[in-house]
Design an enzyme around this catalytic site. Sequence first.
Site, PDB file in Angstrom:
ATOM      1  N   HIS A  19       0.890  -1.149  -0.103  1.00  0.00           N
ATOM      2  CA  HIS A  19      -0.089   0.120   0.028  1.00  0.00           C
ATOM      3  C   HIS A  19       0.642   1.265   0.115  1.00  0.00           C
ATOM      4  CE1 HIS A  19      -4.118   0.702  -0.204  1.00  0.00           C
ATOM      5  NE2 HIS A  19      -4.457   0.995   0.845  1.00  0.00           N
ATOM      6  N   ASN A  66      -7.618   6.779   2.938  1.00  0.00           N
ATOM      7  CA  ASN A  66      -8.926   6.878   2.592  1.00  0.00           C
ATOM      8  C   ASN A  66      -9.396   8.392   2.660  1.00  0.00           C
ATOM      9  OD1 ASN A  66      -9.433   6.830   5.305  1.00  0.00           O
ATOM     10  ND2 ASN A  66     -11.246   5.660   5.341  1.00  0.00           N
TER      11      ASN A  66
END
Length: 189
Positions: A19, A66
């Site tokens: 990620h 996010n």
Amino acid sequence: MYLVVGLGNIGKEYKKTRHNIGFDVVDIIAEKYNIEINRQKFKGSYGEGRIGNEKIILLKPSTYMNLSGESVIEAANFYKIDKENIIVIYDDMSIDIGKLRVRGKGSAGGHNGIKNIIQHLNSDIFPRVRVGIGQPDENVVNYVLGKFSKDQREIIDKVLAMSAKACISIVEDGVTEAMNKYNGVKIEV
């Protein structure tokens, strides 16, 4: 002027995880162009420099993944950067390891960081470099927060270098040229 954003998670425990590919690519660009990413603002770490005659801002948001859009919009507004000049680099499970894909626009494709950036920019028209991490055989969260195997790492290091070159190509030659040059290339061991 360009804003080059690498998506990732802050903290040592996330270093070199799937990620954090965006952070890794931004670090490669920073090293190549002697740009120190040591300033804190825009809900992230950033540095300023040049690629040729073009001024660039390298940004690593320190928000949760996010919420990356909060960081991107603050930097873009401060520097008055057009959406078309915001390049975002991130991991993509729908692309095989060893590949990357350059796009000038598009949907979030299930990536929450990109979804939030689209929401904050009120547009999906911004260049991006999607770096393939492959499909998980396990829980998605564990997969994206996990590290690459030794064999995968060998491939990924080459793809990260190629991804940095793709970003530089977008700045120097435009999105279409970068797409023609880098889309479809597959790195193998």
